[in-house]
Design a protein around this motif. Sequence first.
Motif, PDB file in Angstrom:
ATOM      1  N   ASP A 109     -42.715  43.142  47.647  1.00  0.00           N
ATOM      2  CA  ASP A 109     -41.058  42.905  47.380  1.00  0.00           C
ATOM      3  C   ASP A 109     -40.970  43.662  45.905  1.00  0.00           C
ATOM      4  O   ASP A 109     -40.275  44.457  45.944  1.00  0.00           O
ATOM      5  N   GLU A 155     -39.365  47.244  45.657  1.00  0.00           N
ATOM      6  CA  GLU A 155     -38.295  47.474  44.258  1.00  0.00           C
ATOM      7  C   GLU A 155     -38.147  48.379  43.325  1.00  0.00           C
ATOM      8  O   GLU A 155     -37.335  49.359  43.099  1.00  0.00           O
ATOM      9  N   HIS A 210     -27.147  42.785  44.966  1.00  0.00           N
ATOM     10  CA  HIS A 210     -28.634  43.483  45.238  1.00  0.00           C
ATOM     11  C   HIS A 210     -28.953  43.585  43.409  1.00  0.00           C
ATOM     12  O   HIS A 210     -28.248  43.753  43.182  1.00  0.00           O
ATOM     13  N   PHE A 212     -31.830  45.114  40.494  1.00  0.00           N
ATOM     14  CA  PHE A 212     -33.038  45.899  40.473  1.00  0.00           C
ATOM     15  C   PHE A 212     -33.829  45.532  39.695  1.00  0.00           C
ATOM     16  O   PHE A 212     -34.258  46.129  38.735  1.00  0.00           O
ATOM     17  N   GLY A 213     -34.324  44.221  40.266  1.00  0.00           N
ATOM     18  CA  GLY A 213     -35.792  44.301  38.969  1.00  0.00           C
ATOM     19  C   GLY A 213     -35.392  43.500  38.339  1.00  0.00           C
ATOM     20  O   GLY A 213     -34.386  43.034  38.110  1.00  0.00           O
TER      21      GLY A 213
END
Length: 374
Positions: A103, A107, A218, A220-221
């Motif tokens: 994952d 990303e 979502h 994004f990290g």
Amino acid sequence: MEQTRTLGMIQNDDVAIVPLNWDHVERWGEQLSMKSYTCNLRRSLDSIIQAPLADLLTSNIQAFIRSDPFASGGLRYALPLYQPSDERKLVAKMFKDGPLTKDRYLEVMAIQAIATKLVYEFNRYNPPQTIDFIDVRVVEIEQTHPSEDTYFTVEPYIEGDYVKHNNNAGWSNELMATAQAYSHFTWQKSGNKLIVVDLQGVAYIMTDPVIHSVNPPHSFGSTDFGREGVDSFFSTHRCNYVCDMLNLTRHPMQPRDPISTITNQLQQANEQSGPRQVNCNAAGCSALVEIGQGGVLGAAATMSDIYCNSCKRRMRLNQTFTCNMSGCKIKFSITPYRYTARGEDPPTRCPAHRNPNVPTPGGPGRSRNPGRRP
Ligand SMILES: [Zn+2]
Ligand SMILES: [Zn+2]
Ligand SMILES: [Zn+2]
């Protein structure tokens, strides 16, 4: 098996950085089967923004990978990867710390995919500089136990200037203006869902962008600061001539006064998000150095003092030499690497005899006197 076990072991701090050499890839170990994932970009912008990883294209590749990195950043090691079928030189990037999950690598690819799709749109407006993002894939080496599978991101190896594209300190104003306008554009084009910032590159090939997202399902990290990130970009963004060319709508957070010292402002905006890497400043060293949240601007005053840890260690190594001026036996102590790192030759004489006009016979370093050079 042996090879991939070694790959897992590069997760520690004292890994040796080995210079790049593509001549004998067969010496890196046996050729391995790997599975490569890439985002399908032949979808609408909307669907890529909503679910960047929903449509992955997979393929199997055979490649050699060297377990010794050739560059090291604060976050990742860069290892050489060679694909014999099409003679492709690639760079595999592996996280140094934290979870090595699929994952986490996906990303990185998702951010790059969205940034790339948005740059296709951007370039259709014929900006003064077209920009491009490097192609990033996720590659997996499967093991007997799925929990031991090894992952990394893979991107093309850029001949000659590989590490340089992480350092945006030398950007031209024009490229800065284009990159800034692109960030502004991504906010508008995504329907105010996200913004792509933190562009780093050389020769208009960008890598490692950051996304701040507001609406999509979502995140994004760890570098996604959401609304705060968007506001922080606009609070220092003064629209430039490229923004005007594209007719971009002003954001309420933008400063009212017009653009003044462009470089200064652009650099400030650039440093808003997250840690970044620059090259170690030592001559001949290609290591990447994390310069932290202060970003390029924070480091700008001391840019010439940014060295990787191994260079810092070498800079603490004192050595004693005897002055090579005939008749003088005075010993003097210097740290030769302090000179070498600046691309200079270490002195060969005691401080009293360090007169550049006096010809220097050979010594611990090469002569600095131009008159003695061949
Ligand atoms: Zn703008
Ligand atoms: Zn270094
Ligand atoms: Zn002397």
